[in-house]
Design a protein around this motif. Sequence first.
Motif, mmCIF file in Angstrom:
data_model
loop_
_atom_site.group_PDB
_atom_site.id
_atom_site.type_symbol
_atom_site.label_atom_id
_atom_site.label_comp_id
_atom_site.label_asym_id
_atom_site.label_seq_id
_atom_site.Cartn_x
_atom_site.Cartn_y
_atom_site.Cartn_z
ATOM 1 N N SER A 66 43.384 37.664 33.525
ATOM 2 C CA SER A 66 42.688 36.687 34.522
ATOM 3 C C SER A 66 41.583 37.644 35.346
ATOM 4 N N THR A 97 39.723 28.055 33.105
ATOM 5 C CA THR A 97 39.204 28.340 34.606
ATOM 6 C C THR A 97 40.216 27.760 35.598
ATOM 7 N N LEU A 107 34.680 28.067 41.997
ATOM 8 C CA LEU A 107 35.508 28.826 40.775
ATOM 9 C C LEU A 107 36.248 29.777 41.228
ATOM 10 N N SER A 110 38.985 32.816 36.361
ATOM 11 C CA SER A 110 38.916 32.540 34.920
ATOM 12 C C SER A 110 39.795 33.504 34.142
#
Length: 121
Positions: A66, A97, A107, A110
């Motif tokens: 991650s 994501t 965001l 990810s």
Amino acid sequence: MGRMLVRAESDRTCRVRMFPERKHSNLLDMVHGAVTLALIDIALFAAMRTLLNGNAGGSVTLELSSQFIGAGALSKPLDAVVEVMRETKRLVFMRGTVVQGEGDEHLVASFSGIVRKPSAK
């Protein structure tokens, strides 16, 4: 983790939504990183069950990578969007994501993961 929703977005993509609460916060009043990691791990198995029509029970996470990109706010749902990249007889390769906001504009992280399917009995 509280209430969660799961839906298939395509034949290869699944969205898992959680609703952050105060108990999910860190000292900065943002979503704690460990909660984000838990969402990711849960989302891998939810994607397997939803997209691959299989029972994820007995499966194990072999690898989880991650990258934290931004902070998650407690005031908005947090979504893990998972894509199944490849499925073999024993393994499922996924990536995705963690996002927040309308149109997934923020965001948070990810990730990529590999899950080993259960052994045949």
